[in-house]
Design a protein around this motif. Structure first.
Motif, PDB file in Angstrom:
ATOM      1  N   ASP A  52       0.861  -1.181   0.000  1.00  0.00           N
ATOM      2  CA  ASP A  52       0.000   0.000   0.000  1.00  0.00           C
ATOM      3  C   ASP A  52       0.889   1.219   0.000  1.00  0.00           C
ATOM      4  O   ASP A  52       1.907   1.240   0.695  1.00  0.00           O
ATOM      5  CB  ASP A  52      -0.916  -0.007   1.246  1.00  0.00           C
ATOM      6  N   ASP A  53       0.519   2.234  -0.786  1.00  0.00           N
ATOM      7  CA  ASP A  53       1.342   3.447  -0.795  1.00  0.00           C
ATOM      8  C   ASP A  53       1.111   4.271   0.469  1.00  0.00           C
ATOM      9  O   ASP A  53       1.912   5.123   0.805  1.00  0.00           O
ATOM     10  CB  ASP A  53       1.057   4.282  -2.045  1.00  0.00           C
ATOM     11  N   SER A  54       0.005   4.004   1.166  1.00  0.00           N
ATOM     12  CA  SER A  54      -0.266   4.729   2.409  1.00  0.00           C
ATOM     13  C   SER A  54       0.382   3.989   3.591  1.00  0.00           C
ATOM     14  O   SER A  54       0.077   2.820   3.840  1.00  0.00           O
ATOM     15  CB  SER A  54      -1.777   4.830   2.633  1.00  0.00           C
ATOM     16  N   MET A  55       1.253   4.736   4.282  1.00  0.00           N
ATOM     17  CA  MET A  55       1.936   4.112   5.419  1.00  0.00           C
ATOM     18  C   MET A  55       0.941   3.785   6.535  1.00  0.00           C
ATOM     19  O   MET A  55       1.071   2.783   7.231  1.00  0.00           O
ATOM     20  CB  MET A  55       3.029   5.042   5.937  1.00  0.00           C
ATOM     21  N   THR A  56      -0.083   4.631   6.696  1.00  0.00           N
ATOM     22  CA  THR A  56      -1.102   4.377   7.726  1.00  0.00           C
ATOM     23  C   THR A  56      -1.795   3.038   7.480  1.00  0.00           C
ATOM     24  O   THR A  56      -1.989   2.251   8.397  1.00  0.00           O
ATOM     25  CB  THR A  56      -2.181   5.490   7.706  1.00  0.00           C
ATOM     26  N   MET A  57      -2.139   2.811   6.220  1.00  0.00           N
ATOM     27  CA  MET A  57      -2.818   1.557   5.892  1.00  0.00           C
ATOM     28  C   MET A  57      -1.906   0.366   6.146  1.00  0.00           C
ATOM     29  O   MET A  57      -2.334  -0.653   6.691  1.00  0.00           O
ATOM     30  CB  MET A  57      -3.260   1.560   4.419  1.00  0.00           C
ATOM     31  N   GLN A  96       0.473   0.203   8.237  1.00  0.00           N
ATOM     32  CA  GLN A  96       0.566   0.045   9.700  1.00  0.00           C
ATOM     33  C   GLN A  96      -0.634  -0.731  10.241  1.00  0.00           C
ATOM     34  O   GLN A  96      -0.481  -1.656  11.040  1.00  0.00           O
ATOM     35  CB  GLN A  96       0.545   1.419  10.366  1.00  0.00           C
ATOM     36  N   GLU A 120      -1.170  12.500   6.846  1.00  0.00           N
ATOM     37  CA  GLU A 120      -0.610  11.151   6.800  1.00  0.00           C
ATOM     38  C   GLU A 120       0.531  11.006   7.815  1.00  0.00           C
ATOM     39  O   GLU A 120       0.610  10.007   8.526  1.00  0.00           O
ATOM     40  CB  GLU A 120      -0.104  10.803   5.409  1.00  0.00           C
ATOM     41  N   ALA A 165      -1.026  10.724  11.163  1.00  0.00           N
ATOM     42  CA  ALA A 165      -1.648   9.402  11.350  1.00  0.00           C
ATOM     43  C   ALA A 165      -0.585   8.331  11.567  1.00  0.00           C
ATOM     44  O   ALA A 165      -0.765   7.416  12.380  1.00  0.00           O
ATOM     45  CB  ALA A 165      -2.502   9.058  10.133  1.00  0.00           C
ATOM     46  N   VAL A 166       0.533   8.449  10.849  1.00  0.00           N
ATOM     47  CA  VAL A 166       1.614   7.470  11.008  1.00  0.00           C
ATOM     48  C   VAL A 166       2.192   7.562  12.424  1.00  0.00           C
ATOM     49  O   VAL A 166       2.428   6.546  13.080  1.00  0.00           O
ATOM     50  CB  VAL A 166       2.720   7.706   9.947  1.00  0.00           C
ATOM     51  N   ARG A 200       0.734   1.506  18.401  1.00  0.00           N
ATOM     52  CA  ARG A 200       1.336   0.173  18.389  1.00  0.00           C
ATOM     53  C   ARG A 200       2.234  -0.039  19.605  1.00  0.00           C
ATOM     54  O   ARG A 200       2.205  -1.084  20.248  1.00  0.00           O
ATOM     55  CB  ARG A 200       2.143   0.002  17.102  1.00  0.00           C
ATOM     56  N   GLN A 227      -8.109   4.091   9.368  1.00  0.00           N
ATOM     57  CA  GLN A 227      -8.122   3.901   7.922  1.00  0.00           C
ATOM     58  C   GLN A 227      -8.811   5.061   7.199  1.00  0.00           C
ATOM     59  O   GLN A 227      -8.583   5.286   6.019  1.00  0.00           O
ATOM     60  CB  GLN A 227      -8.838   2.602   7.581  1.00  0.00           C
ATOM     61  N   GLN A 267      -8.236   8.064   7.565  1.00  0.00           N
ATOM     62  CA  GLN A 267      -7.233   9.042   7.149  1.00  0.00           C
ATOM     63  C   GLN A 267      -6.851   8.765   5.695  1.00  0.00           C
ATOM     64  O   GLN A 267      -6.815   9.672   4.864  1.00  0.00           O
ATOM     65  CB  GLN A 267      -6.011   8.947   8.082  1.00  0.00           C
ATOM     66  N   ASP A 268      -6.600   7.495   5.396  1.00  0.00           N
ATOM     67  CA  ASP A 268      -6.192   7.122   4.040  1.00  0.00           C
ATOM     68  C   ASP A 268      -7.337   7.342   3.052  1.00  0.00           C
ATOM     69  O   ASP A 268      -7.137   7.879   1.961  1.00  0.00           O
ATOM     70  CB  ASP A 268      -5.765   5.653   4.043  1.00  0.00           C
TER      71      ASP A 268
END
Lengths: 122, 355
Positions: free
Chosen positions: A8-13, A15, B57, B60-61, B68, B276, B278-279
């Protein structure tokens, strides 16, 4: 414990998918695009691949088609995880060789349930 | 009425009055200015949107990483607590093992029971010993009686010896010396027997006195042990009730921990679903940026460029200051725009589908 590749290009996804899957005891490798994924897939054998559809460069559907050309991934379960839900897109995914289609946002329990269904019993 | 901004066909010629021409010039000048500003604004909005996407993003990361980390630590804490309460071993392959709290309670209870049991056994053994002493005492009484008889026999023998000597002397026949000597020996033996009997009796008395003391002490000890054992048994029973309650409490706590774990799992699932968005939001904003802003920007830029081109090619039609501004802006950099991507429909169907 399965060896799983997520793209996935989204790091959040990445994760969130990683957190859900690794919490269930699986080993996870991440890739941000199709090229990275193909490189990883050729350097090691994965039991399952989960990919986004819309990514910069090659799309997830193109990635599925590329993976299916590799002898090791002819029968490996490949799931597409995307915000797309149009039937024509799903048909493209199916035609490329995807095993299943999951619409974002995914429910962790539902994702793990799908994994149990598609992963080999051992 | 719609106009195709890409259409380059010249408009049909028309007769324009002087007043209308001025008004038209003003409108064109306003249009040029407005389209330039709007184009700049749209480009700027697109860039802002892109930055917002990147920042959201990144945020969110960061949240995901912290989430985690918290979950890992909470997981370790919970595992340790549960391991303490359950009978799990402390570590896989670890050499030393330790008891869980319920096991510890059970072991403690068992040990207490064992101690009480041993105390009761000791008390019973003391009682048995007392009974044996009674038997020994009875035997000593018998020995006493035998000694009395022995003493009486010794006295009778002495008397018999004396009587024989007297009787023999009265008869006066023969040499009586050997007879007297035998009688003396009998008397002496009788005396010795008498003395031995006395000494045995003294010894027996001493033994009896010691045994009496021992018996008395043993009886006291036995009584004390018995009382202590009974008390201990009562205490242990009480303790058993308490430990049982503790064990129940541990079970309830474990159930609570499990239920809490289930609630936490549900909350985590909600967070994962929430994160999710956010994405999803980012993708939709990106879609808007490309589809709406970029195509609007491209349309405006096209119309602006065409108008400007026409005005610059026909400077006599416009006031000098407007033409001048357009000449100055000729070299101004304009943002390039890309063609809008194909739109993504919002059709919702089955969320998960296995082919």
């Amino acid at each position: 414990m399965a060896n799983i590749l997520i793209i996935d290009d989204s790091m959040t996804m990445r994760q969130m998918v990683n957190f859900t899957i690794s919490a269930a005891g699986h080993k996870v490798t991440e890739a941000a695009n199709a090229d990275e994924a193909l490189q990883s897939a050729q350097s090691q054998r994965f039991d399952l691949v989960i990919s986004d559809v819309n990514m910069p460069g090659r799309s997830g559907i193109e990635l599925v088609a590329e993976l299916r050309k590799l002898p090791d991934y002819k029968f490996t379960p490949i799931l597409l995880l995307t915000t797309e839900s149009q039937p024509e897109m799903k048909n493209k995914g199916r035609a490329a060789g995807a095993t299943g289609w999951i619409v974002k946002p995914f429910d962790p329990d539902a994702l793990l349930s799908v994994l149990r269904k598609v992963l080999p019993a051992n | 009425m719609d106009f195709d901004v890409t259409d380059t066909t010249p408009p049909p010629a028309a007769v324009v009055s002087a007043g209308n021409l001025v008004a038209l010039q003003l409108l064109v000048a306003q249009w040029l200015e407005a389209s330039r500003q709007a184009g700049d604004g749209i480009s700027s909005a697109g860039r802002e949107l892109h930055e917002v996407n990147q920042q959201s993003e990144a945020a969110a990361v960061n949240i995901g990483n912290s989430f985690r980390s918290i979950m890992d630590k909470t997981g370790h804490q919970m595992e340790s607590a549960v391991r303490l309460l359950r009978s799990d071993s402390p570590a896989e392959g670890g050499g030393s093992s330790w008891l869980s709290l319920p096991d510890f309670i059970k072991a403690y209870e068992y040990q207490l029971d064992e101690v009480t049991k041993r105390m009761m056994d000791f008390s019973q053994a003391s009682q048995e010993m007392s009974k044996h002493q009674d038997v020994v005492r009875q035997h000593s009484v018998s020995i006493d009686e035998m000694l009395d008889e022995l003493r009486a026999m010794a006295a009778r023998i002495r008397k018999l010896a004396l009587d024989s000597t007297v009787a023999y002397s009265e008869q006066g026949n023969g040499d009586s010396r050997w007879f007297i000597e035998i009688a003396d020996r009998i008397r002496e033996t009788s005396n010795t027997a008498h003395e031995l009997t006395r000494r045995i009796r003294d010894g027996l008395e001493n033994i009896r006195a010691v045994m009496g003391n021992t018996y008395e002490e043993l009886d006291k000890s036995s009584g004390r042990v018995r009382l202590a054992a009974v008390q201990a048994k009562v205490d242990v029973s009480q303790l058993n009730i308490t430990t049982l309650e503790k064990a129940r409490e541990v079970t309830r706590t474990l159930e609570g921990v499990n239920s809490l774990g289930e609630e936490i799992r549900r909350e985590i699932n909600s967070i994962i679903v929430g994160m999710q968005y956010q994405d999803i939001t980012q993708q939709r904003l990106e879609h808007i940026r490309k589809l709406v802003l970029e195509s609007a920007s491209a349309s405006l830029a096209g119309a602006y460029e065409r108008t400007r081109h026409e005005v610059l090619n026909n400077p006599e039609l416009m006031p000098v200051d407007v033409v001048q501004r357009l000449v100055e802006s000729r070299n101004r950099n304009k943002d390039g725009v890309a063609a809008a991507p194909a739109g993504r429909g919002a059709t919702q169907s089955v969320d998960i589908e296995l082919f």
